[in-house]
Design a protein around this motif. Structure first.
Motif, PDB file in Angstrom:
ATOM      1  N   GLU A  29     -12.958  45.277  -7.685  1.00 39.93           N
ATOM      2  CA  GLU A  29     -12.250  45.054  -6.425  1.00 39.93           C
ATOM      3  C   GLU A  29     -12.703  46.053  -5.361  1.00 39.93           C
ATOM      4  OE1 GLU A  29      -8.067  45.008  -6.878  1.00 39.93           O
ATOM      5  OE2 GLU A  29      -8.052  43.425  -8.416  1.00 39.93           O
ATOM      6  N   GLU A  30     -12.856  47.302  -5.751  1.00 34.25           N
ATOM      7  CA  GLU A  30     -13.276  48.320  -4.798  1.00 34.25           C
ATOM      8  C   GLU A  30     -14.692  48.044  -4.289  1.00 34.25           C
ATOM      9  OE1 GLU A  30      -9.944  49.782  -7.158  1.00 34.25           O
ATOM     10  OE2 GLU A  30     -11.895  48.953  -7.724  1.00 34.25           O
ATOM     11  N   PHE A  31     -15.578  47.614  -5.192  1.00 35.43           N
ATOM     12  CA  PHE A  31     -16.945  47.297  -4.767  1.00 35.43           C
ATOM     13  C   PHE A  31     -16.966  46.100  -3.817  1.00 35.43           C
ATOM     14  CE2 PHE A  31     -18.901  50.008  -8.005  1.00 35.43           C
ATOM     15  CZ  PHE A  31     -20.000  50.457  -7.294  1.00 35.43           C
ATOM     16  N   ALA A  32     -16.130  45.125  -4.100  1.00 31.29           N
ATOM     17  CA  ALA A  32     -16.089  43.951  -3.228  1.00 31.29           C
ATOM     18  C   ALA A  32     -15.640  44.337  -1.826  1.00 31.29           C
ATOM     19  CB  ALA A  32     -15.152  42.895  -3.822  1.00 31.29           C
ATOM     20  N   ALA A  33     -14.628  45.202  -1.755  1.00 29.17           N
ATOM     21  CA  ALA A  33     -14.139  45.642  -0.441  1.00 29.17           C
ATOM     22  C   ALA A  33     -15.210  46.441   0.293  1.00 29.17           C
ATOM     23  CB  ALA A  33     -12.875  46.473  -0.615  1.00 29.17           C
ATOM     24  N   PHE A  34     -15.955  47.297  -0.437  1.00 29.80           N
ATOM     25  CA  PHE A  34     -16.983  48.112   0.197  1.00 29.80           C
ATOM     26  C   PHE A  34     -18.146  47.247   0.681  1.00 29.80           C
ATOM     27  CE2 PHE A  34     -19.114  51.938   1.216  1.00 29.80           C
ATOM     28  CZ  PHE A  34     -20.444  51.784   0.864  1.00 29.80           C
ATOM     29  N   GLU A  35     -18.573  46.287  -0.124  1.00 37.20           N
ATOM     30  CA  GLU A  35     -19.683  45.430   0.283  1.00 37.20           C
ATOM     31  C   GLU A  35     -19.312  44.599   1.507  1.00 37.20           C
ATOM     32  OE1 GLU A  35     -20.487  43.300  -3.279  1.00 37.20           O
ATOM     33  OE2 GLU A  35     -21.674  44.921  -4.185  1.00 37.20           O
ATOM     34  N   ALA A  36     -18.056  44.146   1.561  1.00 36.41           N
ATOM     35  CA  ALA A  36     -17.607  43.399   2.735  1.00 36.41           C
ATOM     36  C   ALA A  36     -17.613  44.288   3.974  1.00 36.41           C
ATOM     37  CB  ALA A  36     -16.212  42.829   2.485  1.00 36.41           C
ATOM     38  N   ALA A  37     -17.182  45.523   3.798  1.00 36.04           N
ATOM     39  CA  ALA A  37     -17.170  46.450   4.929  1.00 36.04           C
ATOM     40  C   ALA A  37     -18.585  46.792   5.378  1.00 36.04           C
ATOM     41  CB  ALA A  37     -16.412  47.720   4.543  1.00 36.04           C
ATOM     42  N   LEU A  38     -19.529  46.870   4.422  1.00 32.10           N
ATOM     43  CA  LEU A  38     -20.924  47.116   4.790  1.00 32.10           C
ATOM     44  C   LEU A  38     -21.469  46.000   5.685  1.00 32.10           C
ATOM     45  CD1 LEU A  38     -22.832  48.468   1.632  1.00 32.10           C
ATOM     46  CD2 LEU A  38     -22.487  49.635   3.812  1.00 32.10           C
ATOM     47  N   ARG A  39     -21.053  44.799   5.392  1.00 30.16           N
ATOM     48  CA  ARG A  39     -21.558  43.668   6.172  1.00 30.16           C
ATOM     49  C   ARG A  39     -20.971  43.636   7.583  1.00 30.16           C
ATOM     50  NH1 ARG A  39     -20.630  41.038   1.191  1.00 30.16           N
ATOM     51  NH2 ARG A  39     -18.672  40.191   1.981  1.00 30.16           N
ATOM     52  N   THR A  40     -19.697  43.981   7.688  1.00 25.87           N
ATOM     53  CA  THR A  40     -19.026  43.854   8.989  1.00 25.87           C
ATOM     54  C   THR A  40     -19.059  45.136   9.805  1.00 25.87           C
ATOM     55  OG1 THR A  40     -16.881  44.439   8.024  1.00 25.87           O
ATOM     56  CG2 THR A  40     -17.491  42.104   8.046  1.00 25.87           C
ATOM     57  N   GLY A  41     -19.003  46.303   9.149  1.00 32.46           N
ATOM     58  CA  GLY A  41     -18.919  47.581   9.868  1.00 32.46           C
ATOM     59  C   GLY A  41     -17.575  47.724  10.559  1.00 32.46           C
ATOM     60  N   GLY A  42     -17.397  48.860  11.225  1.00 29.54           N
ATOM     61  CA  GLY A  42     -16.172  49.095  11.970  1.00 29.54           C
ATOM     62  C   GLY A  42     -14.935  49.144  11.094  1.00 29.54           C
ATOM     63  N   ARG A  43     -15.061  49.673   9.891  1.00 26.46           N
ATOM     64  CA  ARG A  43     -13.931  49.717   8.951  1.00 26.46           C
ATOM     65  C   ARG A  43     -13.717  51.151   8.462  1.00 26.46           C
ATOM     66  NH1 ARG A  43     -12.891  44.843   6.494  1.00 26.46           N
ATOM     67  NH2 ARG A  43     -10.964  45.882   5.835  1.00 26.46           N
ATOM     68  N   VAL A  44     -12.472  51.418   8.052  1.00 24.22           N
ATOM     69  CA  VAL A  44     -12.107  52.681   7.397  1.00 24.22           C
ATOM     70  C   VAL A  44     -11.441  52.320   6.082  1.00 24.22           C
ATOM     71  CG1 VAL A  44     -10.717  54.767   7.477  1.00 24.22           C
ATOM     72  CG2 VAL A  44     -11.836  53.943   9.565  1.00 24.22           C
ATOM     73  N   LEU A  45     -12.058  52.720   4.977  1.00 24.86           N
ATOM     74  CA  LEU A  45     -11.480  52.519   3.652  1.00 24.86           C
ATOM     75  C   LEU A  45     -10.861  53.838   3.189  1.00 24.86           C
ATOM     76  CD1 LEU A  45     -14.350  50.483   1.918  1.00 24.86           C
ATOM     77  CD2 LEU A  45     -12.509  49.670   3.404  1.00 24.86           C
ATOM     78  N   PHE A  46      -9.615  53.779   2.759  1.00 27.75           N
ATOM     79  CA  PHE A  46      -8.918  54.995   2.321  1.00 27.75           C
ATOM     80  C   PHE A  46      -8.602  54.840   0.836  1.00 27.75           C
ATOM     81  CE2 PHE A  46      -6.396  58.617   2.087  1.00 27.75           C
ATOM     82  CZ  PHE A  46      -6.328  59.276   3.306  1.00 27.75           C
ATOM     83  N   VAL A  47      -9.391  55.522  -0.011  1.00 25.28           N
ATOM     84  CA  VAL A  47      -9.220  55.486  -1.459  1.00 25.28           C
ATOM     85  C   VAL A  47      -8.338  56.659  -1.877  1.00 25.28           C
ATOM     86  CG1 VAL A  47     -10.407  55.514  -3.680  1.00 25.28           C
ATOM     87  CG2 VAL A  47     -11.517  54.482  -1.684  1.00 25.28           C
TER      88      VAL A  47
END
Length: 674
Positions: A29-47
């Motif tokens: 799940e974490e990898f899926a969220a990161f890969e999606a953010a890589l594609r779109t940019g402009g995101r902040v992920l807080f783990v």
């Protein structure tokens, strides 16, 4: 003889990377969220998640994925930055210039106080295509989630233990024999670090399956197997030091382990698999640190205590020599040694959270500082601040809110060497401090006193960690400070702290305008800094001792000191008389189990030392015959020396004066002699 063609080989780093990839399991799940953010940019992920749950390993994989995607990656570690906006921004500066930048921030819990600043001041300025991942033990505050501006940008990702399938897969990837996996899973559950440590032991110990129960023996075995074969006792001691201290440097090892090769030990430590390196030194993983320290405390409590004392001694020496900008770092390290203790007032000096950082005082800050003091206190205090800001600006430190940069606190510690009518008129607190010091125990030559004042805004009422550390640092590094005073309004809630943590509260109160102030006093000659600090953090500091209670040490004037030396010389062979002498509670013999015996040895040694000076040989002979040879009278001593009585008396009097002068100098300035 022909030489065969050397086979090409892959770089070691690639092999290590491949090994890490093979042992990394789960986190889909974490990898899926990161890969999606890589594609779109402009995101902040807080783990966020507990210690050892795998946040750092996840961020390393994120870094690999981002690099493989051609994105520039910057990795920061909160353990090495410190809670300073300037330090964070400097380390992350490259992010501002690249739309594709990826910023990964690990162990954010060490700089948690930067959270508001990060949200309000830093993140809004990065390029819109950049990606930021923050990993720490604590989730983001609710302000992030309540703000609609962040609703489509912030994604909170709690990281928990591995599920049973992934935990078993991790053990399989690490090469753990199948028959050992069940007890290991029962011991470690899905905690990634505990699983990895257990796997490291199980691989080396074929009989481990019958021993996987959470006992102290297992912890000891785990430590031994994780570290491997320790080359020597010195290496074990170095490992204990590293587990005990916040950060370990070669200098620290040299000070704490003086008989060992610090350079070699430091090089060995930095190669250990669980050790991390940063700008300030080495530090083991938090879980490993706690296990190692708990093991030492259980196995050898005396060594654990001695180790803490040695490290503390090193830090105490450092605090007197480091630059002013490093004081908070050293004091913080001292408190880290005692992080499992609480002060008598219940404060947790190491873990106390606040949103304040220390800033230097500049001339352009005067108006803002004066206005703040007038707002939170009174006009008379504000006038006193303006006076001291002009006279001793170096005595001021400012405290600002990390998120906004707003001034929230002011601390000042003027250094006062003699009473001054102008200072007394400008600041009644200073006048009261001088009056008390003169009445109780006047300053001696070369000594000074300090008067502390701290003002904080209402929303930040109380003392932040950095304010506490600054006050302690000032007290510990102020050479020859006889007295310190802290002035507070009588209705200030912080008075409760000082009543528990300070030796004395002055009975007579002082008024500034319509505000009533109380003074908390400390005679550092009577209760030395190290003793006070140990008691402060071990809940052993007496609360406002009564006037009749004897202080820790006796503070003597020069006339009283000289009289006590003369009496001690006359009674050198009488233990009961020496025990009643004021010198047994002086700085000269402080800390000795038998101060009377220590005083006798000190006087005897002082007499013998005169024999080392050819110009003082006559003085030595007179003192030796009178006090060390057991003659019944001075006349008998003169006869034994073959001197006219008047000549003998002149030598004896001069010798006594020399002894008094030498010991008085030691009383005031201390000595390097053991």
């Amino acid at each position: 003889m022909s030489v065969g063609k050397r086979q090409s080989s892959e770089p070691l780093g690639r092999r290590l990377l491949a090994a890490r990839e093979r042992s990394f399991v789960g986190r889909e799940e974490e990898f899926a969220a990161f890969e999606a953010a890589l594609r779109t940019g402009g995101r902040v992920l807080f783990v966020h998640g507990a210690g050892g749950v795998g946040k750092s390993a996840l961020l390393r994989r994120f870094a690999q994925e981002a690099s493989a995607a051609g994105r520039p990656v910057t990795m920061l570690d909160g353990r090495t930055l410190g809670p300073s906006p300037a330090a964070f921004e400097s380390a992350a500066d490259s992010v501002f210039g690249d739309e594709g930048a990826v910023l990964l921030v690990d162990t954010f819990e060490h700089i948690q106080s930067l959270e508001g600043w990060l949200r309000e001041r830093f993140l809004p300025r990065i390029p819109v295509g950049a990606l930021v991942v923050v990993a720490g033990r604590f989730p983001p505050d609710l302000v992030w989630q309540a703000d609609p501006a962040w609703s489509g940008t912030l994604q909170v990702m709690p990281l928990r233990d591995l599920n049973p399938v992934d935990a078993a897969a991790l053990l399989e990837a690490r090469g753990v024999a199948e028959e050992v996996r069940e007890p290991l899973l029962g011991f470690a559950g899905g905690h990634p670090l505990a699983l990895s440590l257990g796997a490291a032991v199980a691989i080396k110990d074929g009989g481990a399956s019958s021993r996987w129960t959470p006992t102290r023996d297992v912890v000891a075995t785990l430590i031994d197997q994780l570290v491997g074969e320790v080359p020597s006792l010195a290496h074990r001691h170095a490992l204990e030091v590293c587990a005990h201290t916040y950060v370990t440097t070669e200098e620290l090892l040299r000070a704490v382990l003086p008989d060992d090769d610090a350079a070699a030990l430091f090089a060995w430590l930095r190669r250990l698999p669980f050790m991390e390196s940063g700008p300030l030194g080495l530090y083991p993983h938090d879980v490993v640190r706690e296990i190692l320290e708990a093991d030492l405390s259980w196995r050898d409590l005396q060594r654990h205590t001695e180790l803490q004392q040695r490290v503390n001694t090193h830090l105490m020496a450092q605090i007197r020599t480091v630059a002013d900008t490093d004081v908070l770092r050293v004091v913080g390290s001292m408190f880290y040694l005692r992080r499992h203790r609480r002060s008598p007032s219940g404060r947790d000096f190491w873990r106390q959270e606040d949103n304040v950082y220390e800033d230097a005082f500049r001339p352009e800050d005067i108006e803002t500082v004066v206005d703040m003091v007038a707002e939170v206190d009174c006009e008379e205090s504000a006038a006193a601040v303006a006076f001291w800001a002009a006279r001793q600006p170096e005595a001021f430190h400012l405290y600002r809110h990390i998120s906004t940069g707003e001034l929230v606190g002011v601390c000042t510690w003027p250094r006062l060497e003699q009473p001054d009518d102008e200072e007394a008129a400008a600041d009644p607190i200073v006048a009261a401090a001088w009056a008390y010091a003169r009445a109780v125990a006047p300053l001696r030559p070369g000594e000074h006193l300090g008067v502390g004042r701290i003002w904080v805004r209402e929303l930040n009422q109380g003392l932040s960690s950095v304010m506490e550390w600054r006050g302690v640092g000032h007290s510990l590094r102020s050479e020859r400070m006889a007295w310190s005073f802290m002035g507070l309004p009588v209705d200030d809630p912080r008075c409760g702290y000082y009543r528990r943590d300070s030796p004395y509260e002055v009975d007579e109160h002082t008024w500034l305008g319509d505000r009533e102030y109380t003074l908390f006093a400390h005679d550092w000659r009577a209760l030395p800094a190290q003793v006070w600090l140990d008691r402060l953090l071990s809940a052993d500091l007496p609360t406002n001792p009564s006037p009749g209670r004897e202080p820790e040490l006796r503070v003597l004037s020069q006339a009283e000191f000289t009289d006590a030396v003369r009496k001690a010389l006359r009674h050198l062979s009488r233990a009961s008389e020496l025990a009643a002498n004021p010198l047994v509670r002086s700085r000269l013999v402080a800390g000795h189990a038998d101060p009377a015996q220590a005083l006798r040895r000190l006087l005897e040694q002082s007499i013998e030392n005169l024999d080392q000076d050819p110009r003082a040989s006559k003085l030595h002979r007179a003192l030796d015959a009178t006090y060390l040879r057991g003659v019944p009278t001075q006349e008998a001593a003169a006869t034994r020396l073959g001197l006219p009585f008047t000549t003998y008396r002149r030598h004896l009097t001069t010798g006594i004066e020399r002894i008094c002068a030498d010991l008085w100098h030691r009383e005031l300035y201390g000595t390097n002699e053991s």
